[in-house]
Design an enzyme around this catalytic site. Structure first.
Site, mmCIF file in Angstrom:
data_model
loop_
_atom_site.group_PDB
_atom_site.id
_atom_site.type_symbol
_atom_site.label_atom_id
_atom_site.label_comp_id
_atom_site.label_asym_id
_atom_site.label_seq_id
_atom_site.Cartn_x
_atom_site.Cartn_y
_atom_site.Cartn_z
ATOM 1 N N HIS A 1 -3.130 -11.620 14.389
ATOM 2 C CA HIS A 1 -1.578 -10.854 14.454
ATOM 3 C C HIS A 1 -1.412 -10.608 16.091
ATOM 4 C CE1 HIS A 1 -3.932 -7.916 11.485
ATOM 5 N NE2 HIS A 1 -2.816 -9.021 10.608
ATOM 6 N N GLU B 1 0.992 -1.525 -0.290
ATOM 7 C CA GLU B 1 0.133 -0.403 0.215
ATOM 8 C C GLU B 1 1.057 1.465 -0.130
ATOM 9 O OE1 GLU B 1 0.033 -1.994 2.656
ATOM 10 O OE2 GLU B 1 -2.268 -2.433 3.307
ATOM 11 N N TYR C 1 3.149 -4.883 13.209
ATOM 12 C CA TYR C 1 1.924 -4.287 13.072
ATOM 13 C C TYR C 1 1.039 -3.873 13.485
ATOM 14 C CZ TYR C 1 -1.998 -3.037 9.620
ATOM 15 O OH TYR C 1 -3.699 -2.499 8.521
ATOM 16 N N ASP D 1 -0.896 -5.203 3.675
ATOM 17 C CA ASP D 1 -1.335 -5.590 5.009
ATOM 18 C C ASP D 1 -2.889 -6.941 5.212
ATOM 19 O OD1 ASP D 1 -0.461 -3.729 5.924
ATOM 20 O OD2 ASP D 1 -1.794 -1.805 6.351
ATOM 21 N N GLU E 1 -8.745 -4.785 5.535
ATOM 22 C CA GLU E 1 -8.848 -4.316 5.400
ATOM 23 C C GLU E 1 -7.689 -4.368 4.101
ATOM 24 O OE1 GLU E 1 -8.071 1.172 4.596
ATOM 25 O OE2 GLU E 1 -8.288 -0.279 6.940
ATOM 26 N N ASP F 1 -4.735 -7.287 7.330
ATOM 27 C CA ASP F 1 -5.794 -7.369 8.614
ATOM 28 C C ASP F 1 -7.640 -7.452 7.202
ATOM 29 O OD1 ASP F 1 -5.967 -4.886 6.738
ATOM 30 O OD2 ASP F 1 -5.505 -4.003 9.059
ATOM 31 N N ARG G 1 -2.169 -2.025 14.231
ATOM 32 C CA ARG G 1 -3.668 -2.764 13.776
ATOM 33 C C ARG G 1 -3.929 -3.448 14.072
ATOM 34 N NH1 ARG G 1 -2.775 0.967 9.460
ATOM 35 N NH2 ARG G 1 -4.284 3.271 9.285
#
Length: 962
Positions: A393, A28, A346, A115, A119, A117, A348
């Site tokens: 995570h 990203e 990470y 990532d 999103e 997750d 989040r």
């Protein structure tokens, strides 16, 4: 509803055994791409998508022509066809998508390394759908950016997780439906440009309800006694040791304390509770002073405190707020940079678990730094009580199999401080408990009237600090005692006599519940299981940006506008901001992620409703006509006949046809009936001063947008009826301005005030500019400008030292000034009003200075004026950094010599790395989009100096406004 299951076959095999050819890796962020490229080496080309490459349309111009006539096009979701979203490539991303397609055409494999997750999974899916690759596609995931982690991820890829994609896209559609249906109601009934959101509106309600509690709160006064007592040593020569004890009972009746009173200021139960007032407390203190005191009991208990779990997203935000004065938004920005540059895992995550390698690294550092005595026999394992915790995570921790100490990182500024916080918390989580002893001493005293009083004192002694050597958690309550705080009492045994040093009465008052801070609001949302922790930072930013709250210190103060919005939603859309309903909605969304619930039937029920429940569409349609805009924005001030109204231009009070504006920085709980009367009693904004003796015109003093000023009233020409009128001195738009003479206007000097300015003062001000005399054949005039008082001669000018000089300076003095060389740049800088801490963005010290337009905060590079409600004496480091971040976000993107946005990237042929942010403010220097979207549109903002891309909200986790 996406994803289309037929497209899953594009993923191809996960084996990375073929190391030949050209492999395109897409992440990203440009910063992330640069770091990963260095680890992957030859055979890999790493490029950034710069966040989402496509999203739901945010304005009519983005809707493809073939859909414009569709009734659902405004929503961007085909509600008649399984809620299929209409995705479009953002205008500022088209060139970059073209570049990615060109790069893919030369690749043999595509690695989607976004990532890990929901999103990130959705971004990867969007890339695959839009790029339409004909080569094998592999999903590459990792939660730290180190050589080992990246190499492992490249060798162990997987398929796209379509279940996670489906859950994320359902959130995106839900938030779009919510925001685009409810926000227009607020525009029509309250004020334009407002927004409603699934989590945003509930969070705003929490802040408003806390303020309502403060408004309704009635303080209660209660008194107690404090005794300073001395222990007497066994030997006559031994020094005495004093301690303080508080009165707890008199003749067996417990003395009332704050918790015994209701919010209405009454005792919860008067049975067996003694409520001391000032007179009785002072009298009792006199009767006890000098009396006999002795130790009645000594109770000792073992004390133990276990270490805190490693950080997850919300606990990191809370602790960074307490210890570093960072807002949630700032914390995530700094953490993003640390993650992308390989320093932490990470950021989040809802997980508080550590991998085996991380456990070993933490234990190794604890042993080396503090000794083996501080290391427990087995690694500590933590389990999360967060419901539906975000994917598998790790906790937020230093990256790698061996942790770098903060000193070894080379970090500076706020990045160093946040890494230090994370590092200490991780190491401390694997250390032994802190142990010690807590002691409670009860002391009996006899008064001169024979009353038996009991006092209590508590102490705590830590005999082994354990993890507290490394880390102590902060508290939202500034008066709270932290875990490492000791309170030592002198040695005492039951029956010991005590000498009285003093007995004094102390008055207390119950306090209203504390306002939420960003940290405590994040905790409250998480405790209520509302929203996703990864989106809280953007939600809080939206509440502040929309004017629903402002900050006083660290406290979130709701605006009167927020009261009107919440009142409308409570009365007409109760379920949508009901806490339990919102939490159940989150459960359903998580059920979709787990594959337990189908998204389309659930969305259909939510939007269209069923026999038992009205859907969102009909609810909005039915309620719209029922809402009275004036009534919904009106509130009665308790104890008065004054009505507060929230108008389109701000809040005001009204009584008997008289209106008074409410100061912007006035907190709702401060607007009492007494304060309202005080505001009504203030001089009118328009004060007639008299008649100008030279012109005969009426002079008035007014308060305008830019401060107090004086002006004259001009008579209009005779009208058709032969009557004369007065010229309106209010500013008119260019289209409505009339030709003819304009009234003279002048701002008041700093030494003047609206309620004391005289006619003589006004005439002097309106006479400006004053002609001082002639010099070199040109008039010299003295005048007051936006940058202060000055002299002007032709195109030349000189600054004056004070405003009074405008009226007193002579032509000879002016000649002297013009004879001196003109000062280039600014005058010698005045000393700062206050020195603050370090700015998290620049790493430079922040100070508050006094400028031409009032006080402002600066880090030497960026200046930001203090806003309404900000006091120089109370501005915190967090608030100062927030003002600077907002100022950077509003600054225009820098241009290079070719006129294009300078992104600092070496790649050519793409404008995308200088894109404008699509719907949110960024603290990284990018421009704000002018689209109608509120906060939910997935956006990217590229830091032109670091290449950092920020995901604002999420492609479904964020609220969407209309």
């Amino acid at each position: 509803m996406p994803p289309k299951k037929g497209s899953a076959g594009k993923d191809g095999p996960t084996d990375t055994g073929n190391h030949g050819g050209n492999r395109l890796v897409i992440v990203e962020s440009p910063a992330k791409a640069k770091t990963i490229a260095g680890y992957l080496g030859q055979g890999f080309v790493v490029e950034s998508s710069i966040g989402h490459i496509r999203d739901l349309p945010t304005k009519a111009a983005e809707i493809p022509a073939r859909y414009k006539s569709e009734p659902w096009a405004r929503l961007g979701v085909n509600v008649e066809h399984d809620f299929e979203p209409l995705y479009v490539i953002n205008t500022d991303k088209k060139a970059h998508v073209k570049k990615l397609k060109e790069m893919l055409a030369e690749a043999d494999e595509l690695y989607l390394a976004t990532d890990e997750d929901r999103e990130g999974e959705a971004i990867a899916w969007h890339l695959r759908e839009e790029l339409n690759p004909t080569v094998p596609v592999k999903r590459m995931v990792f939660n730290e950016i180190t050589q080992e982690a990246i190499s492992y991820a490249a060798e162990h890829t997987r398929d796209l997780n379509l279940r996670l994609v489906n859950a994320q896209e359902t959130r995106r559609v839900l938030d779009r439906l919510y925001g685009y249906e409810v926000s227009p109601v607020l525009w029509k009934k309250v004020m334009p440009k407002l927004s409603a959101g699934r989590v945003q509106s509930v969070a705003t309600r929490l802040v408003v309800e806390r303020e309502r509690e403060r408004i309704a709160f009635v303080p209660a006064e209660y008194w107690g006694l404090k005794a300073v007592l001395d222990t007497v040593g066994a030997d006559a020569g031994e020094d005495t040791a004093s301690f303080t004890a508080a009165l707890v009972s008199v003749d067996g009746n417990r003395v009332a304390v704050g918790r015994d009173f209701t919010s209405e200021g009454t005792l919860r139960s008067s049975s067996g509770v003694l409520h001391l007032d000032e007179e009785s407390a002072r009298a009792l203190a006199q009767r006890l002073d000098g009396g006999d005191f002795a130790v009645r009991s000594v109770e000792r208990k073992p004390y133990k405190r276990s270490p805190y779990a490693p950080f997850r997203t919300t606990t990191l935000q809370q602790e960074a707020s307490r210890k570093l004065n960072l807002s949630s938004k700032q914390t995530m920005q700094v953490a993003q940079r640390l993650y992308e540059n390989g320093f932490i895992t990470y950021m989040r995550t809802d997980s508080i678990t550590l991998s085996d390698n991380a456990l070993a690294a933490a234990r190794d550092q604890a042993s080396r730094l503090y000794g083996s005595d501080y290391l427990p026999s087995k690694p500590r394992v933590y389990t999360s009580n967060v419901k539906n915790a975000q994917e598998a995570h790790e906790a937020i921790r230093p990256s790698g199999d061996t942790f770098a100490t903060p000193a070894e990182t080379g970090l500076t500024g706020m990045e160093f401080r946040l890494y230090d916080l994370i590092w200490k918390r991780t190491v401390a989580s694997q250390m032994k408990d802190a142990v010690g002893e807590s002691v409670t001493v009860r002391v009996a005293g006899s008064s001169s009237a024979g009353e038996q009083a009991e006092f209590s004192a508590t102490g705590k002694v830590i005999t082994f600090h354990g993890f507290l050597k490394a880390y102590v958690e902060g508290s939202d309550d500034p008066n709270a005692e932290l875990d490492d705080r000791e309170r030592r009492l002198p040695p005492m045994e039951e029956g010991d006599s005590l000498a009285t040093e003093s007995v004094t009465a102390e008055g207390h008052s119950t306090r209203p519940p504390a306002r939420y801070t960003e940290a405590s609001l994040v905790k409250e949302l998480e405790d209520r299981e509302i929203g996703r922790p990864s989106t809280y930072a953007s939600i809080l930013g939206t509440i502040l940006d929309r004017g629903y709250a402002f900050k006083k210190g660290t406290a979130l103060v709701p605006s009167f506008l927020a009261f009107a919005v919440v009142q409308l939603l409570e009365r007409h859309f109760g379920d949508l901001i009901d806490y339990e309903f919102t939490a159940r909605m989150e459960d359903m969304l998580d059920g979709i992620a787990r594959g337990e619930t189908e998204s389309v039937p659930w969305l259909r029920q939510f939007y269209f409703g069923d026999d038992e429940e009205t859907g969102l569409k009909d609810l909005v349609g039915d309620q719209l006509a029922e809402i009275d805009p004036k009534e919904i924005s009106s509130f009665t001030i308790p104890g008065s006949d004054i009505v507060l109204r929230v108008g389109r231009f701000g809040p005001y009070m009204e009584r008997d046809g008289q209106r008074v504006n409410i100061p912007e920085d006035l907190a709702p709980d401060e607007l009492t009936s007494e304060k309202a009367e005080e505001l009504f009693a203030q001089p009118s904004e328009d004060r007639e001063l008299g008649t100008d003796p030279e012109t005969g015109r009426t002079i008035v003093a007014k308060n305008g947008r830019f401060g107090p000023y004086v002006t004259e009233i001009l008579e209009e020409p005779d009208n058709d009826n032969g009557e004369k009128g007065k010229t309106d001195t209010k500013p008119k738009s260019k289209s409505k301005a009339k030709s003819g003479p304009k009234p003279r206007t002048a701002s008041l000097l700093k030494s003047m005030s609206l309620d004391t300015v005289t006619l003589e003062d006004a005439v002097r001000l309106l006479s400006l500019p004053r002609v001082v005399g002639e010099l070199d054949g040109e008039d010299v005039t003295a005048q007051n400008g936006r940058f202060g008082p000055y002299l002007k001669k032709g195109s030349d000018s000189r600054s004056l030292e004070s405003e009074e000089q405008i009226f007193t300076i002579t032509i000879d003095e002016a000649k002297e000034l013009f004879a001196k060389p003109k000062q280039r740049g600014r005058r010698a800088a005045a000393a700062p009003l206050r020195e603050l801490g370090t700015d998290p963005h620049s790493g430079k010290q922040m100070v508050i200075k006094d400028g031409r337009f009032g006080p402002y905060v600066t880090d030497g590079d960026v200046n930001a004026s203090l806003r309404q409600g900000d006091e120089v004496s109370s501005v915190t480091d967090e608030r100062a950094a927030e003002l600077l971040a907002d100022r950077r976000a509003k600054a225009p993107a820098k241009k290079n010599s070719t006129g294009t946005n300078n992104t600092g990237s070496k790649s050519t042929g793409s404008k995308s790395s200088g894109t404008k942010s699509s719907g949110s403010k960024s603290g990284t220097g990018t421009k704000k989009s002018t689209g109608k979207s509120g906060t939910g549109k997935k956006s990217t903002s590229t830091n032109t100096s670091t290449g950092t891309t920020k995901k604002s909200g999420g492609s479904g986790d964020s609220d969407e406004s209309g």
